[in-house]
Each structure stands twice: as structure tokens, then as C-alpha cells.
Design an enzyme around this catalytic site. Sequence first.
Site, PDB file in Angstrom:
ATOM      1  N   ASP A 111     -22.179 -21.680  27.127  1.00  0.00           N
ATOM      2  CA  ASP A 111     -21.324 -20.633  26.564  1.00  0.00           C
ATOM      3  C   ASP A 111     -20.889 -19.653  27.650  1.00  0.00           C
ATOM      4  O   ASP A 111     -19.807 -19.076  27.577  1.00  0.00           O
ATOM      5  CB  ASP A 111     -22.084 -19.906  25.448  1.00  0.00           C
ATOM      6  CG  ASP A 111     -21.163 -19.132  24.515  1.00  0.00           C
ATOM      7  OD1 ASP A 111     -19.950 -19.398  24.526  1.00  0.00           O
ATOM      8  OD2 ASP A 111     -21.654 -18.272  23.779  1.00  0.00           O
ATOM      9  N   HIS A 114     -22.454 -11.042  20.917  1.00  0.00           N
ATOM     10  CA  HIS A 114     -21.686 -10.659  22.099  1.00  0.00           C
ATOM     11  C   HIS A 114     -21.643  -9.137  22.185  1.00  0.00           C
ATOM     12  O   HIS A 114     -21.891  -8.445  21.199  1.00  0.00           O
ATOM     13  CB  HIS A 114     -20.282 -11.260  22.036  1.00  0.00           C
ATOM     14  CG  HIS A 114     -20.261 -12.736  22.324  1.00  0.00           C
ATOM     15  ND1 HIS A 114     -19.303 -13.333  23.112  1.00  0.00           N
ATOM     16  CD2 HIS A 114     -21.086 -13.735  21.928  1.00  0.00           C
ATOM     17  CE1 HIS A 114     -19.539 -14.635  23.196  1.00  0.00           C
ATOM     18  NE2 HIS A 114     -20.606 -14.904  22.478  1.00  0.00           N
ATOM     19  N   CYS A 145     -14.836 -15.679  24.675  1.00  0.00           N
ATOM     20  CA  CYS A 145     -14.281 -16.648  23.726  1.00  0.00           C
ATOM     21  C   CYS A 145     -12.780 -16.729  23.932  1.00  0.00           C
ATOM     22  O   CYS A 145     -12.089 -15.716  23.813  1.00  0.00           O
ATOM     23  CB  CYS A 145     -14.593 -16.236  22.289  1.00  0.00           C
ATOM     24  SG  CYS A 145     -13.862 -17.350  21.078  1.00  0.00           S
TER      25      CYS A 145
END
Length: 302
Positions: A16, A210, A241
Site C-alpha cells: 500500500d 490514513h 490512494c
Amino acid sequence: MPLPTSVKLFEMAPRDGLQNEPGGIVPTGTKIALIERLAKAGMTHIEAASFVSPKWVPQMGDAAEVMSGIKRQPGVVYSALTPNLKGLENALETGVDEVAVFGAASEAFSQKNINCSIAESLARFEPVLERAREVGIRVRGYVSCVLGCPYEGEIAPGKVAEVAKALYDMGCYEISLGDTIGVGTPMAARRMIEATRQQVPVEFLAAHFHDTYGMALANLYAVMEEGISVIDAATAGLGGCPYAKGASGNVATEDVLYLLEGLGIETGIDLQAVIDTGYWITGQLGRKPSSKVALAKGRASS
């Protein structure tokens, strides 16, 4: 509810954290070295790669080489994101320990992120879960946009609970609840967990927050008070993202470790080793860590 006595950290930086890295493709050797450094620091769960089409996520195009190239440490689980059956089969060829599927609590985000509805995405996961069961591989489930969506705004806690339950019923051993755009606040995070744990036992839930608005640590403290004892984090606060404008990285592993140490909660992870790893990887990427703790403490003198 009392705070947990120990917390499992799930390290997200190699997958990620790097998947949307804008400064060119990170070399395979650098990814492997990052994973190996994190394992040596005491990480027991590392999401190492994503078996998705390189067309959609070019940064993860070397997933097979990364998974095959790691010198694996005993007691460390090396997992990979596998959104479909093809991804799973490719991951299995590399000896992956565990895999993950990725859904959303927002219809609009699901369409933008994986080009299908929530119901369609869940249906796609069924053969992945079935095949994983056949070969004895555990599957983790992710639910994104649990505290807000860049397209829909606020997300009802009941919707999060509904998607989490579907993944749990399908056979996911753990459901990671993601505040993908980092808009959550402690009360909203608490309400989301309260709703979700009515559908899925809290010991099967994880928090993946986040830090866009600087609220991730406060939100993590709030959900630990609700029984959460698994936390996703990324060393140096790497990540973001591509479908969520303005979304900064994952909460930094260093900052989470500092919080947990201050609360007397066991992790078994060496904070300074993680700080040093964060400085190393961000040096490779040409910037500084976004971890407040790393910036305050600095790297160890060598």
C-alpha cells in the site's frame, strides 16, 4: 472496554505504501530489501506485493519477482493482495503465505476503484476464497472508505458492517476497515466499530487508517477502546490512494509504535529499527519520512 495488552501490527509499506509511488518504478531489489529490513525489525505480518494487472498498478508489476526474491524469516507472514483468481494463482506460484481481497463500503468508490458494484466485487471474491480454502491459504478482507468517500461523502456505519459481514461470512479470517481518505474523527470511528462488531466479532476486525487530516492516531486510540487489537500501518507514512484526491499516506508505523509503547502495549517490534528503515526507504525515494516520531528521534548513529 479496556485497551488491549498486545497489538498485532500489519505492515503495509511494501504494498500500500509503494503502489502509487509517483517517482518512477521502485527497483525490485529495493522492495525486497525493504521487506527484509522490516522483518528484521520485528514485523510479523508484512503485505509484500499486489498481484494485479500492471496496466492498472505499474508499480506492482514485479510482484512475482519480489515474493520469490525475499529471504524469508521464520515466524513472519508474507502476504499479497489478490483481487481475482488469476492473481491468486500467480501468488500461489511464489509461495505466498496469505492473500487479501479488497472491497469498499461506497458504491461510487467501488466503481471507480475496481469498475464494479459492491455486490459484483463480493461475487468476484467467492472463487478466490474457494480456491484459497482448497490450498489452505488464509484470506484477509479489506473494506475501504469506511469513514468517508471522495465521491459520496459520509458513509453510514451500517453499510460498513454489511460489507464486513459479507467478507466474514465468505471466509475471510480478518476484516481490515480502511479510512481510505483519512477524513475520520474519533467519534465517527467509534460508531463505525460499534456498528460493525454487531455483525462481526471484534477480534476479527482490524483498523487501517490514513492520516490526511492528522486524526489517525486519535482514531486508533478510540477504536482500541472499542476492542480493536490489529492495526495496519506503513513505515515512514508511505502511501496514498490514486482514486482519492488529497489522500495522504497510511498512518506511520513509527508513530503507532510510539503510541503503543507509551500505553504499555506489547508489539515485539524495535521502534528504532523501524525509524532507520523509514529513513532508508525514503532516502531511496528522494524524500524524508512523514512520521513525526522519525523526524523527532532521527536515525540511530552508526
